[in-house]
Design an enzyme around this catalytic site. Structure first.
Site, PDB file in Angstrom:
ATOM      1  N   GLY A   1       0.779  -1.228   0.000  1.00  0.00           N
ATOM      2  CA  GLY A   1       0.000   0.000   0.000  1.00  0.00           C
ATOM      3  C   GLY A   1       0.808   1.274   0.000  1.00  0.00           C
TER       4      GLY A   1
ATOM      5  N   GLU B   1       4.736  -6.339   0.868  1.00  0.00           N
ATOM      6  CA  GLU B   1       4.178  -6.615  -0.455  1.00  0.00           C
ATOM      7  C   GLU B   1       3.996  -5.333  -1.280  1.00  0.00           C
ATOM      8  OE1 GLU B   1       0.548  -8.456   0.636  1.00  0.00           O
ATOM      9  OE2 GLU B   1       1.473 -10.292   1.379  1.00  0.00           O
ATOM     10  N   PRO B   2       5.057  -4.681  -1.701  1.00  0.00           N
ATOM     11  CA  PRO B   2       4.899  -3.498  -2.555  1.00  0.00           C
ATOM     12  C   PRO B   2       4.465  -3.892  -3.962  1.00  0.00           C
ATOM     13  CG  PRO B   2       7.214  -4.075  -2.376  1.00  0.00           C
ATOM     14  CD  PRO B   2       6.474  -5.001  -1.445  1.00  0.00           C
ATOM     15  N   GLY B   3       3.569  -3.136  -4.528  1.00  0.00           N
ATOM     16  CA  GLY B   3       3.141  -3.357  -5.908  1.00  0.00           C
ATOM     17  C   GLY B   3       3.205  -2.069  -6.696  1.00  0.00           C
TER      18      GLY B   3
ATOM     19  N   ARG C   1      -9.411   4.026 -12.864  1.00  0.00           N
ATOM     20  CA  ARG C   1      -9.113   4.547 -11.529  1.00  0.00           C
ATOM     21  C   ARG C   1      -9.684   5.945 -11.261  1.00  0.00           C
ATOM     22  NH1 ARG C   1      -4.397   5.416 -10.023  1.00  0.00           N
ATOM     23  NH2 ARG C   1      -4.688   4.752  -7.876  1.00  0.00           N
TER      24      ARG C   1
ATOM     25  N   CYS D   1     -18.907   5.639 -23.839  1.00  0.00           N
ATOM     26  CA  CYS D   1     -20.264   6.157 -23.655  1.00  0.00           C
ATOM     27  C   CYS D   1     -20.622   6.181 -22.174  1.00  0.00           C
ATOM     28  CB  CYS D   1     -21.262   5.310 -24.439  1.00  0.00           C
ATOM     29  SG  CYS D   1     -20.998   5.379 -26.219  1.00  0.00           S
ATOM     30  N   GLU D   2     -19.978   7.055 -21.465  1.00  0.00           N
ATOM     31  CA  GLU D   2     -20.152   7.165 -20.025  1.00  0.00           C
ATOM     32  C   GLU D   2     -19.728   8.569 -19.612  1.00  0.00           C
ATOM     33  OE1 GLU D   2     -21.539   5.115 -16.720  1.00  0.00           O
ATOM     34  OE2 GLU D   2     -21.004   4.069 -18.561  1.00  0.00           O
TER      35      GLU D   2
ATOM     36  N   TYR E   1      -2.268  -0.685 -11.863  1.00  0.00           N
ATOM     37  CA  TYR E   1      -3.724  -0.680 -11.812  1.00  0.00           C
ATOM     38  C   TYR E   1      -4.368   0.023 -13.002  1.00  0.00           C
ATOM     39  CZ  TYR E   1      -2.785  -2.221  -7.093  1.00  0.00           C
ATOM     40  OH  TYR E   1      -2.310  -2.921  -6.004  1.00  0.00           O
TER      41      TYR E   1
END
Length: 445
Positions: free
Chosen positions: A260, A302-304, A341, A372-373, A402
């Site tokens: 995180g 756990e770095p991502g 995101r 289309c949003e 991500y």
């Protein structure tokens, strides 16, 4: 000084490259090179949208963690981004791997990643996830519910013992958005210390002859920029380790504090300094164990995002510029199908015009996608040159984590390719998803 220790630069100039890969270099023509490769040429060669990953940046960030935590197990969180090349780089740099599904696990193992260096997570692991983990010999499985204990014990071969950890909710609130705060009782992950669920799970596992409880796990949230929540989590986890010893006579040898770690998405934003984190976590762990008479457990983290996020740049081509009332919309050829995101978490980016010099003062615009949003917004109210026009290229830094891993098939646009750059050479890691790829899954009438 490591790349994660570099000072945060507070600027307002749109030419600032502080959140780009360290290899990024601007040119008088308005182009930017990353890893010695022109982004304009990459866009022309591979099409847009395209993700460009700086291999050296990823490797250097892996090494920064190994240097900061020399006596810990550093496992890369594959959910941030995974492909065969990424698994290969992580393995070569001495990191383990954290996966969340049979799919991620199979990709890693078939790429040559040692299964004993893999940790399997997930709040709702399917029977296939668990069977695949056992068959391939995963190093550790993180148990997230009491029902999972019985399910896992039932399928573990009688002549073996599977190493497991219990995911604990330590009651620590941290994270940049409510949807990524996972250290408190009001979300789906883990087992609570407060209501005794974690302690109950520990007792259940200790009664299973084919499960070997090797430690505790916690993950308190994502995009955390300060060390204080981690220190608080370690303090509570050490307290639980001591209670387990006192109640069961078992001293658990491992403690996983998750990941995180925050990165900066725009100039001036904070990031988590990994060297400071290492010092403070180590001090709290040693002090806590000394107070309770515990041996210091082996640490896992756990770095991502902090490894792959700053190494990526997304490049889009402008399709339209529209002025509606007081707002100017710059529409590009990607959007929420390749980066959801901003719609999910309100994340803010700092896009940059590349490929030509700006000839007009900056103005405030909203960069939107092609879908289309109404919520298909990539960058809200950002400064771009006032002469931005169709055909221009926009590059979005800090795009390595991500994005593609959360991409969808919305409007059947197709997911972008991933291109690795290093030493002036570009190569495709993941090819563009074609219309043929998508149509093959549609069986027909």
């Amino acid at each position: 000084m490591s790349i994660l220790d570099a000072p945060v630069v507070h600027v307002t100039d749109t030419g600032d490259l502080s959140v780009w890969p360290r290899s990024a270099r601007p040119s008088p023509s308005g182009d930017v090179t990353v890893g010695g490769v022109s982004l304009t040429e990459a866009a022309d060669r591979f099409g847009t949208p395209v993700y460009v990953l700086d291999e050296r940046e990823i490797r250097e960030r892996c090494r920064s963690y190994r240097t900061a935590f020399p006596d810990a197990d550093v496992v890369y969180a594959a959910k941030a981004f995974l492909c065969r090349a990424m698994a290969h780089w992580v393995r070569e740099e001495g990191l383990g791997l954290d996966v969340c599904s049979a799919g991620e696990l199979a990709l890693a193992v078939t790429s040559g990643f040692p299964p004993e260096r893999i940790v399997l997570h997930g709040n709702a692991k399917s029977p296939e996830d668990l069977r695949t983990a056992l068959r391939l010999g995963v190093g550790r499985i993180v148990v997230d519910s009491t029902s999972e204990i019985a399910r896992l014990a039932a399928i573990t071969p009688a002549d073996s013992r599977q190493k497991v950890m219990v995911r604990v909710v330590p009651g620590v609130a941290a994270g940049a958005h409510v949807k990524v705060r996972t250290g408190t009782d009001d979300q789906k992950f883990g087992l609570s210390i407060t209501d005794g669920s974690a302690q109950h799970a520990v007792a259940r596992i200790l009664d299973q002859p084919h499960l070997e409880l090797v430690g505790l796990h916690c993950h308190i949230g994502s995009q955390i920029a300060t060390t204080k929540p981690y220190v608080a989590a370690v303090r509570r986890m050490v307290g639980l380790l001591a209670r387990i010893r006192d109640q069961h006579g078992v001293t658990l040898p491992q403690l996983d504090i998750g990941g995180g770690h925050a990165i900066a998405y725009r100039p001036g934003e904070e990031h988590l300094d990994v060297s400071v984190l290492a010092g403070r976590v180590r001090a709290e762990l040693e002090d806590g164990c000394a107070r309770t008479g515990l041996p210091v457990p082996r640490l896992t983290l756990e770095p991502g995002r902090a490894i792959v996020g700053p190494a990526g740049v997304a490049v889009y081509r402008v399709l339209a510029v529209k002025r509606t009332g007081d707002r100017t919309f710059v529409a590009v050829d990607g959007g929420m199908s390749d980066n959801p995101r901003p719609a999910l978490y309100g994340v803010r980016y700092a896009p940059r015009l590349i490929g030509r010099p700006a000839t007009a003062p900056p103005r405030t615009v909203t960069v939107v996608g092609r879908h289309c949003e109404a919520g298909d917004v990539l960058a809200d109210e950002v400064a771009l040159p006032g002469d931005v026009r169709p055909g221009d290229l926009l590059a979005v830094p800090a795009a390595g984590a991500y994005h593609l891993s959360m991409a969808s098939g919305y409007n059947l646009v197709g997911r972008p390719p991933v291109v690795a750059v290093a030493d002036g050479i570009a190569r495709v890691l993941v090819r563009r998803e074609s219309l043929d790829d998508m149509s093959r899954r549609d069986i027909g009438l």
